[in-house]
Design a protein around this motif. Sequence first.
Motif, PDB file in Angstrom:
ATOM      1  N   ASP A 117       2.834  -9.596  -2.038  1.00 18.50           N
ATOM      2  CA  ASP A 117       3.837  -8.576  -2.349  1.00 18.50           C
ATOM      3  C   ASP A 117       4.722  -8.282  -1.143  1.00 18.50           C
TER       4      ASP A 117
ATOM      5  N   PHE B  79       6.686   0.865  -8.255  1.00 18.55           N
ATOM      6  CA  PHE B  79       6.405  -0.200  -7.291  1.00 18.55           C
ATOM      7  C   PHE B  79       7.401  -1.328  -7.496  1.00 18.55           C
TER       8      PHE B  79
ATOM      9  N   GLY C  80       5.062  -2.824   2.184  1.00 15.77           N
ATOM     10  CA  GLY C  80       5.635  -1.481   2.110  1.00 15.77           C
ATOM     11  C   GLY C  80       5.841  -0.886   3.486  1.00 15.77           C
TER      12      GLY C  80
ATOM     13  N   HIS D  87       3.448  -7.489 -11.182  1.00 18.37           N
ATOM     14  CA  HIS D  87       3.401  -6.229 -10.437  1.00 18.37           C
ATOM     15  C   HIS D  87       3.165  -6.477  -8.949  1.00 18.37           C
TER      16      HIS D  87
ATOM     17  N   HIS E  61       4.363  -4.516  -4.834  1.00 16.91           N
ATOM     18  CA  HIS E  61       4.214  -3.307  -4.007  1.00 16.91           C
ATOM     19  C   HIS E  61       5.580  -2.781  -3.576  1.00 16.91           C
TER      20      HIS E  61
ATOM     21  N   THR F  91       1.908  -8.667   1.815  1.00 15.65           N
ATOM     22  CA  THR F  91       0.533  -8.218   1.629  1.00 15.65           C
ATOM     23  C   THR F  91      -0.330  -9.440   1.297  1.00 15.65           C
TER      24      THR F  91
ATOM     25  N   LEU G 258      -2.067   1.391  -3.318  1.00 14.49           N
ATOM     26  CA  LEU G 258      -1.743  -0.013  -3.557  1.00 14.49           C
ATOM     27  C   LEU G 258      -2.029  -0.451  -4.990  1.00 14.49           C
TER      28      LEU G 258
ATOM     29  N   ALA H 197       0.240   4.337 -10.166  1.00 13.84           N
ATOM     30  CA  ALA H 197       1.326   4.321  -9.185  1.00 13.84           C
ATOM     31  C   ALA H 197       2.353   5.412  -9.476  1.00 13.84           C
TER      32      ALA H 197
ATOM     33  N   ARG I   9       6.069  -8.914  -7.247  1.00 14.43           N
ATOM     34  CA  ARG I   9       5.634  -9.960  -6.327  1.00 14.43           C
ATOM     35  C   ARG I   9       6.821 -10.803  -5.902  1.00 14.43           C
TER      36      ARG I   9
ATOM     37  N   ARG J 171      -1.772  -1.550  -8.781  1.00 17.06           N
ATOM     38  CA  ARG J 171      -0.766  -2.239  -9.586  1.00 17.06           C
ATOM     39  C   ARG J 171      -0.700  -1.658 -10.988  1.00 17.06           C
TER      40      ARG J 171
ATOM     41  N   SER K 282       7.385   2.210  -0.489  1.00 15.23           N
ATOM     42  CA  SER K 282       6.106   2.168  -1.188  1.00 15.23           C
ATOM     43  C   SER K 282       5.390   3.502  -1.136  1.00 15.23           C
TER      44      SER K 282
END
Length: 461
Positions: free
Chosen positions: A419, A373, A422, A387, A389, A415, A166, A173, A376, A168, A162
């Motif tokens: 997600d 990234f 990372g 989207h 991580h 997370t 964070l 990203a 999910r 999305r 990652s």
Amino acid sequence: MQTPTDDVLRALHPDCPDWQRLGPTPRDAAIRAMAEAQRMQEEERTAAWSGGFNRRTFLTGGLGVGVAALGAQLVTSRVSYAAADELDTGTLVVVFLRGGMDGLSMLVPAADPDLVKERPNIGVRKGLIDIDSGRTFGLHPAMAPLAPLIAQGKVAAIPAVSTPDLSRSHFQAQDCLERGSSTTLSTGWLDRVLTASGPGTTFRSVAIGGTTPRSLTGAAMPIAMHDLGSIKLNVDKTETKATTAALQALYTGLDHPIAKQTKLAIGALGTVARITAADTAAAAASPGTAVQYPSGNFAAALRDLALLIKGGAGVRVACIDVGGWDTHTGMGNVDSGDMQAHLGDLAKALAAFTADLGSDLLDRTTVVTMSEFGRRVEENASGGTDHGHGGAVLVLGGGVNGGVHGQWKGLAHRTTYGDVLGSNDYRDVLTEVVSKRLDLSTGKLKHVFPGWRPKRLGIMA
């Protein structure tokens, strides 16, 4: 690539009647005529500048901006101002899977109970390619073309990779990853790699696909091309040789950035011509022996890159973008769906590329596949994923320590948004790969990822 514009030609030679009525061949003749005039003026410039530089001699010996701009319009590619490569450390190939590639479909923790629970319809659990000695992970069955490389210990995988950002948002990203920092650095991380590694050939940095990626933004000025065929002069074929010679004469003795750019661009033309001619001759001498690439833009880009590497063009860094990884719907599983198709295309093209290089050149080439990234863990109502991580990175080729590396805490540790956590910073991955492949010292790498203290993951042997 553009021919000289009417305004430029008219400014250079106002006595000419109507430039718009001229076709390519008369324009080529005009370039050669200007080159001859330039040759005659060179002696005057040399004499004018021989006694030192001042404003008067600059105005006497200088050349108009219109003439200097001519070279930039004749060559399709941007070139780096670099000398011949004296330190050949091999080639780093960065494949950016844009859209947010689902790492859990590529590098599958098949025995994790949360995968079965959260992905009842799209979870991949059978026929996996062993990359982890049967411990935790396996590759999607569609990646079977890489099995021979895996058996040779030339494929490494890193889960839960990652950025510190964070977001999305694809744009945010990607920007964070390609700059190599969540701060406001203006250059890309690969541009800083090239700065740290020193000068090289005209082809030391290549972006195949037509645009320059954010990671190469900066002073290195890579060649950005659609394909090798796009590096050409936009003139009549019968006039190419004469026009090239004219351009070389046109900038003789002129100390100007455009003069350097044109000189190197002409060198690029010669390199491509030599390489493609050698490839054509080899195919004619041994018909049916060339490696067969699959169809598609990605495979075609890898084939062109292999030609440059095999032809000794001095490619140090190459970037290729592959889109289509934003799989909100129809991901499928083992037998069908978007991920099965995308991963199959990726593996087939990479397998052809590595076979085309051969063992010796592959030992000097390292490929990294990465994405902005992951997705999910939970599948959505449309048979896809949203989207997330932590994603997955593949590293293959020379100097690679095969197997799975980095921290993995399991899908139970996620997370707050559901997600993949990372656990492995992408800068740790890239620092280790760059250090090994391009032989950069710790001191030089500090300028690539400022303020970062890398942790070794064991990806490179």
